[in-house]
Enzyme design. Structure first.
Site, PDB file in Angstrom:
ATOM      1  N   SER A   1       4.815   1.312  -1.289  1.00  0.00           N
ATOM      2  CA  SER A   1       3.532   1.922  -0.929  1.00  0.00           C
ATOM      3  C   SER A   1       2.457   1.564  -1.938  1.00  0.00           C
ATOM      4  CB  SER A   1       3.704   3.448  -0.888  1.00  0.00           C
ATOM      5  OG  SER A   1       2.461   4.100  -0.817  1.00  0.00           O
TER       6      SER A   1
ATOM      7  N   TYR B   1       5.730  11.904  -4.496  1.00  0.00           N
ATOM      8  CA  TYR B   1       5.998  10.860  -3.506  1.00  0.00           C
ATOM      9  C   TYR B   1       5.716   9.483  -4.097  1.00  0.00           C
ATOM     10  CZ  TYR B   1       5.050   7.525   0.187  1.00  0.00           C
ATOM     11  OH  TYR B   1       5.028   6.390   0.944  1.00  0.00           O
TER      12      TYR B   1
ATOM     13  N   LYS C   1       8.349   6.102  -5.182  1.00  0.00           N
ATOM     14  CA  LYS C   1       8.191   4.684  -4.831  1.00  0.00           C
ATOM     15  C   LYS C   1       8.208   3.815  -6.092  1.00  0.00           C
ATOM     16  CE  LYS C   1       8.053   5.116  -0.388  1.00  0.00           C
ATOM     17  NZ  LYS C   1       9.207   4.647   0.411  1.00  0.00           N
TER      18      LYS C   1
END
Length: 339
Positions: free
Chosen positions: A125, A150, A154
């Site tokens: 991402s 989050y 990643k």
């Protein structure tokens, strides 16, 4: 060649399964159905004429993952989508994100590294860049301190894959993509989040169809031309095709390094208000929206420098944001029985 697609009934995963099957790959899907529906299998089958193999597995279950690799010992590549993905939720419940996004990755790599030669495509991402200092964002941009758990999963996920690839037969491509939107032009599959949508476009379409009373625009005081956040919105079909291109690159041993990184976007940024205005123009639907306070974890702007993906990977986004918004609206109407 058999390819495992984790989260293969999700939004990006299902579109990638379609593109893989269209290119002749045998696909087995793992999905725990926590944010997807078994009916998506029917959509994939209707589009491609072939039903992928399916296993309902929670990838946090190490024994279940080991049993999968024993059963499917001919899997030679993984495209890994399965992960919790809402920025706001990750801020509120970080342990859920660390367990789900990192534990599952470890178990998959443990299974894959037993193979003589294997390929791994990671759904990463643009959040790994945090608030990048320069626009557009290149792959060489510094990895910033993550703005959310989050985003941190990643970043850590990329580090885990790199460490494992350096000491195993795994070759990997990390695809850092920006904001996927839209639906397949057949309207057989699309984005269908469970509960309240965390992403802009499904919230827009659900508001337009009457499912949501009002769309919240989180902040209009950012240092952007209209005060709202700017993102790079990429059509999900373009994004899906990039995963197939990346997989073929590894299979054909065209990768320059054991682990390669590519940004996937259109190279153009659009503000939240620009997306709203474009949706209204494309569909003729007026949206009821309201400016509210900023949301924790959101950055000001992010859009991709796509030169490396275009020139090295050999992939380029072809569909427009207007194409994506029109297809998302067609999908929403179909799902709600209002075609």
């Amino acid at each position: 060649m058999k390819i495992l697609v984790t989260g293969g009934l999700g939004f990006i995963g299902s579109h990638t399964v379609v593109e893989l099957q269209n290119e002749g790959f045998d696909v087995v899907v793992i999905d725990d159905l926590s944010n997807s529906s078994i009916e998506v299998l029917d959509g994939i089958t209707a589009i491609t004429g072939k039903k992928p193999e399916f296993e309902q597995i929670d990838l946090r279950d190490k024994a279940a993952v080991q049993a999968f690799f024993s059963k499917y010992n001919d899997v030679s590549g993984i495209i890994h989508f399965a992960a919790s993905k809402a920025v706001g939720e990750s801020v509120e419940n970080p342990l859920l994100y660390y367990e789900n996004n990192l534990g599952s990755l470890v178990y998959l790599l443990q299974g894959l590294q037993q193979k003589e030669k294997s390929h791994f495509i990671f759904s990463s991402s643009c959040t790994v860049y945090g608030q990048a200092e320069k626009m557009p964002i290149t792959e060489d941009a510094p990895i910033q301190v993550a703005m959310s758990p989050y985003g941190n999963t990643k970043q850590i996920g990329e580090e885990i894959i790199t460490d494992v690839a350096n000491v195993s037969n795994i070759s990997a491509i990390l695809l850092r993509y920006f904001n996927p939107v839209g639906a397949h032009d057949s309207v057989m599959i699309g984005e269908l989040p469970k509960g309240t949508p965390q992403n802009l476009v499904p919230f827009i379409t659900q508001t337009a169809i009457g499912l949501r009373e009002q769309l919240s625009v989180f902040g209009d005081d950012y240092p952007t031309p209209d005060g709202t956040c700017i993102r790079d919105y990429i059509h999900v079909v373009d994004l899906a095709k990039a995963h197939v291109t990346a997989l073929k690159r590894l299979i054909d041993s065209k990768n320059a390094d054991k682990v390669e990184v590519f940004n996937l976007g259109t190279g153009k940024g659009n503000s939240v208000l620009e997306v709203i205005n474009a949706f209204e123009k494309v569909t003729g639907q007026k949206l009821n929206y309201k400016i509210v306070a900023r949301r924790a974890g959101d950055i000001t702007e992010a859009y991709a420098d796509t030169a490396k993906a275009n020139n090295v990977l050999g992939w380029k986004a072809e569909l427009t944001m207007e194409d994506a918004l029109a297809s998302a609206w067609k999908w929403e109407k179909k799902v709600r029985g209002k075609e």
